[in-house]
Motif scaffolding. Structure first.
Motif: not given
Length: 320
Positions: A214-215, A210-212, A219
């Motif tokens: 990939w994010g 999820t975005w977690v 970061y």
């Protein structure tokens, strides 16, 4: 004011605190991301993003420096980061990885003495001993005893960084951006190969991330690596490296606090005592380095020294 901290006031002080915050947050962000993406593939995604950002600005190293650049990239960019993220995932906490990562500093001093013949006085030797003893004390904490393999991985990660740091001392004709860029480019296929062998379900997990996940990789590439190292490079052009590095010990302190507040870490007495011994020893080494170094970086140090400083600063992450 202590000589180790002289000169960092106002904007420069804010910048070094921002670097520490970027690197400390990387422990927390990456810990969440590693729940979705396995460690070596996560590292590969991070360096792939970094490659895309830097490939347009890098310059090839001198012909006689390629082998050294490749060795540094494999040690620092692939093996160090891969094992550090593996240690972070196995640990299940932020506190012990953030502190044990600092052990690369005394390791680098010992390797520089063994390989390069660099000498150090008894105070530095005492600081090294205290730091390593602190790791042993920290290892008795219940959080660490739940996964002793995590401690082994973090020590292995620190050793990879120490070896890479010693090799980097001889790197010439490579600026900071090129050094970061080539490290990412060379490390990427190594990381993908390791992931393919030891993380066979990695790409399936990556597709479901999820975005977690990939994010976290985004970061790590943008804030921890690009901005964190970029700001550090700016500071060491204005101050001696040894004047800046003591501040970076705030990184593991902030990471421990983030672990307590957001990750649920509950450090016991062994963690606090061992952590204080590790960080105290590293601080003494940093101060001793400042006392021996009086030449401003932008006056006399070669470009490679700045590159070394940029990579050594990582310590606090050196999850950066």
């Amino acid at each position: 004011m202590s000589p180790a901290f002289k000169g960092l006031v106002g904007r420069d002080l804010v910048l070094v605190l921002l670097i520490c915050l970027f690197w400390a947050l990387n422990f927390l962000v990456s810990a969440y991301a590693l729940q979705e993406i396995p460690p070596f593939l996560y590292t590969a995604v991070r360096v792939a993003i970094l490659t895309l950002m830097l490939v347009w600005f890098i310059k090839p190293p001198p012909r006689d420096q390629w082998w050294r650049m490749a060795a540094v990239a494999v040690l620092n960019g692939a093996l160090h980061f891969g094992t550090s993220f593996l240690g972070l995932k196995l640990a299940g906490n932020l506190s012990s990885p953030a502190i044990v990562a600092q052990s690369y500093v005394p390791m680098a001093v010992i390797l520089a003495w063994w390989v390069l013949g660099e000498r150090f006085a008894w105070r530095t030797a005492l600081a090294i001993t205290i730091s390593f003893a602190g790791v042993l004390v920290l290892g008795l904490d219940p959080m660490v005893l739940q996964s002793p393999l995590a401690l082994v991985m973090m020590l292995l990660s620190a050793l990879m960084l120490a070896l890479g740091t010693v090799l980097m001392r001889g790197l010439r004709g490579v600026d900071m951006v090129s050094q970061q860029g080539w490290t990412a480019i060379i490390a990427l296929p190594v990381l993908l190969a390791i992931s393919a062998v030891f993380e066979p379900q990695g790409f399936a997990q990556l597709r479901e991330a999820t975005w977690v996940g990939w994010g976290g990789a985004l970061y790590a590439a943008v804030f921890a690596s690009l901005l964190g190292h970029g700001l550090f490079y700016y500071l060491v052009q204005r101050h001696q490296v040894a004047q800046v590095t003591p501040y970076l010990l705030l990184t593991p302190v902030l990471a421990v606090l983030l672990g307590i507040v957001f990750w649920g870490d509950r450090p016991g007495p062994a963690m606090w005592i061992g952590g204080a011994m590790v960080l105290g020893g590293v601080l003494v080494i940093a101060v001793r380095t400042l006392q021996k170094s009086r030449t401003p970086v932008n006056d006399a140090a070669p470009a490679a020294a700045v590159a070394v400083a940029s990579d050594e600063a990582v310590a606090g992450n050196r999850q950066s």
